[in-house]
Design an enzyme around this catalytic site. Sequence first.
Site, PDB file in Angstrom:
ATOM      1  CE  LYS A  51     -56.483  50.114  46.702  1.00 56.90           C
ATOM      2  NZ  LYS A  51     -56.962  49.837  45.374  1.00 56.90           N
ATOM      3  CD  GLU A 101     -59.706  42.688  43.009  1.00 59.78           C
ATOM      4  OE1 GLU A 101     -58.795  42.459  43.840  1.00 59.78           O
ATOM      5  OE2 GLU A 101     -59.496  42.825  41.784  1.00 59.78           O
ATOM      6  CD  GLU A 139     -48.195  47.682  42.798  1.00 66.06           C
ATOM      7  OE1 GLU A 139     -49.378  48.039  42.795  1.00 66.06           O
ATOM      8  OE2 GLU A 139     -47.698  46.913  41.966  1.00 66.06           O
ATOM      9  CG  ASN A 198     -50.442  43.829  42.320  1.00 69.04           C
ATOM     10  OD1 ASN A 198     -51.462  44.486  42.082  1.00 69.04           O
ATOM     11  ND2 ASN A 198     -49.225  44.355  42.281  1.00 69.04           N
ATOM     12  CG  HIS A 200     -53.764  40.822  35.238  1.00 67.84           C
ATOM     13  ND1 HIS A 200     -52.901  41.826  35.587  1.00 67.84           N
ATOM     14  CD2 HIS A 200     -54.979  41.208  35.701  1.00 67.84           C
ATOM     15  CE1 HIS A 200     -53.569  42.776  36.232  1.00 67.84           C
ATOM     16  NE2 HIS A 200     -54.827  42.415  36.324  1.00 67.84           N
ATOM     17  CE  LYS A 229     -51.639  49.881  41.788  1.00 64.33           C
ATOM     18  NZ  LYS A 229     -51.580  48.401  41.778  1.00 64.33           N
ATOM     19  CG  HIS A 275     -60.441  42.151  37.275  1.00 63.60           C
ATOM     20  ND1 HIS A 275     -59.155  41.996  36.784  1.00 63.60           N
ATOM     21  CD2 HIS A 275     -60.291  42.585  38.560  1.00 63.60           C
ATOM     22  CE1 HIS A 275     -58.278  42.343  37.716  1.00 63.60           C
ATOM     23  NE2 HIS A 275     -58.946  42.698  38.809  1.00 63.60           N
ATOM     24  NE  ARG A 285     -47.412  70.803  31.732  1.00 61.97           N
ATOM     25  CZ  ARG A 285     -47.540  71.915  31.021  1.00 61.97           C
ATOM     26  NH1 ARG A 285     -48.353  72.863  31.410  1.00 61.97           N
ATOM     27  NH2 ARG A 285     -46.850  72.074  29.920  1.00 61.97           N
ATOM     28  NE  ARG A 309     -51.846  50.542  45.486  1.00 61.84           N
ATOM     29  CZ  ARG A 309     -52.427  51.674  45.122  1.00 61.84           C
ATOM     30  NH1 ARG A 309     -51.853  52.838  45.416  1.00 61.84           N
ATOM     31  NH2 ARG A 309     -53.560  51.674  44.455  1.00 61.84           N
ATOM     32  CG  HIS A 313     -54.657  41.118  40.674  1.00 61.47           C
ATOM     33  ND1 HIS A 313     -55.135  40.754  41.919  1.00 61.47           N
ATOM     34  CD2 HIS A 313     -55.512  42.058  40.206  1.00 61.47           C
ATOM     35  CE1 HIS A 313     -56.223  41.460  42.184  1.00 61.47           C
ATOM     36  NE2 HIS A 313     -56.474  42.244  41.163  1.00 61.47           N
TER      37      HIS A 313
HETATM   38  N1  GLY Z   1     -56.020  47.026  43.058  1.00 60.99           N
HETATM   39  C1  GLY Z   1     -54.731  46.957  43.623  1.00 60.99           C
HETATM   40  C2  GLY Z   1     -54.169  48.265  44.029  1.00 60.99           C
HETATM   41  O1  GLY Z   1     -54.855  49.261  44.011  1.00 60.99           O
HETATM   42  O2  GLY Z   1     -53.024  48.345  44.378  1.00 60.99           O
END
Ligand code: GLY
Length: 343
Positions: A216, A180, A226, A234, A241, A138, A254, A116, A230, A237
């Site tokens: 960031k 990025e 998010e 994206n 994607h 993330k 990517h 956990r 946040r 993206h």
């Molecule tokens: N790579 C985008 C984020 O971490 O929200």
Amino acid sequence: MGAAVIPMNLGADSYDIVLERGVLGKAGAYLNLRRKVLIVTDSGVPEQWVRTLAAQCEEADVFRMPAGETNKNLDTFREALRRMLSFGLRRGDCVAAVGGGVPGDLAGFAAACYMRGIDFYNCPTTVLSQVDSSIGGKTAVDLDGIKNIVGAFYQPKAVLIDPDVLATLPPRQIANGLAEAVKMALCFDAEEFSRFETEKTGARMDAVIERALRIKKSVVEQDAKERGLRRALNFGHTLGHGIEALHAENGLLHGECVALGMLPMCGPEVRNRLKKVLEKLGLPTRCGADASRVIAAAAHDKKAAGDGIIAILADEAGSFREQRMTTAELKARYISVYGEGKA
Ligand code: GLY
């Protein structure tokens, strides 16, 4: 460059991001390595970086997964957990990722789930993971071709960013990660975006990394899960994607797909500026992928809701806005920049 210690202030989940040349070689000064440490890495990471960390641990084992996004899946996840079990990791032990976004995402998710949740450290070794994926918590694996669909927000206990390790990366991988950093500048910092236009990025790499981290950090501190702000990270993206889903045909990385995904989401003036920046960095600006297939794959993305996709648009440098778009509108934007593409 001296050490920059950038605190990520998230209440009980706070941690430090240490940006310093050579920091991997003195990781023990920042991380608690006086316990069992499972190092998670992949076959593309030079052995010397893994050994550098392992040598400082009281007791280390190494789980080396095969490189590549296709291996960021539940099978590899299970193997990592089995290794944690066979190594005898207990609640007070930890996992440390050494590598790019793929082992970082997988290791973080495994650390989140094992017993956990046990401590997780991240030592990113690619530009992409140093400027973006290693911070912010993330963690995830892919399922049935959908990226990051199984995962958790699970913050690391510390992140060590050592720009010296980038020396072993091929130029294409450096450019891949810079996409990025450009994304963050374009949405949040007009001055930093201009520096990509006017200065030699390779000569100011540490500053580029630090600026991206500070942007960031600020975003994650305001919206760790998010729910709103946040989502701007994206940018590029959704289409990115979609293009990346056709990886087997186009072989794009990517960050290269994110670069291509950004252009149709810009206003005309900033698109021209972005195109020149991407060209200067060696990133692609033309895409031959079939529009219908890109959009179908993009609509599969977890950010799609019904026929509505929350798109991030940049009308001018240093700002962004959200707009709900239909897949038809998204497709029209793609076609306006790249054409219909080949079926
Ligand atoms: N790579 C985008 C984020 O971490 O929200």
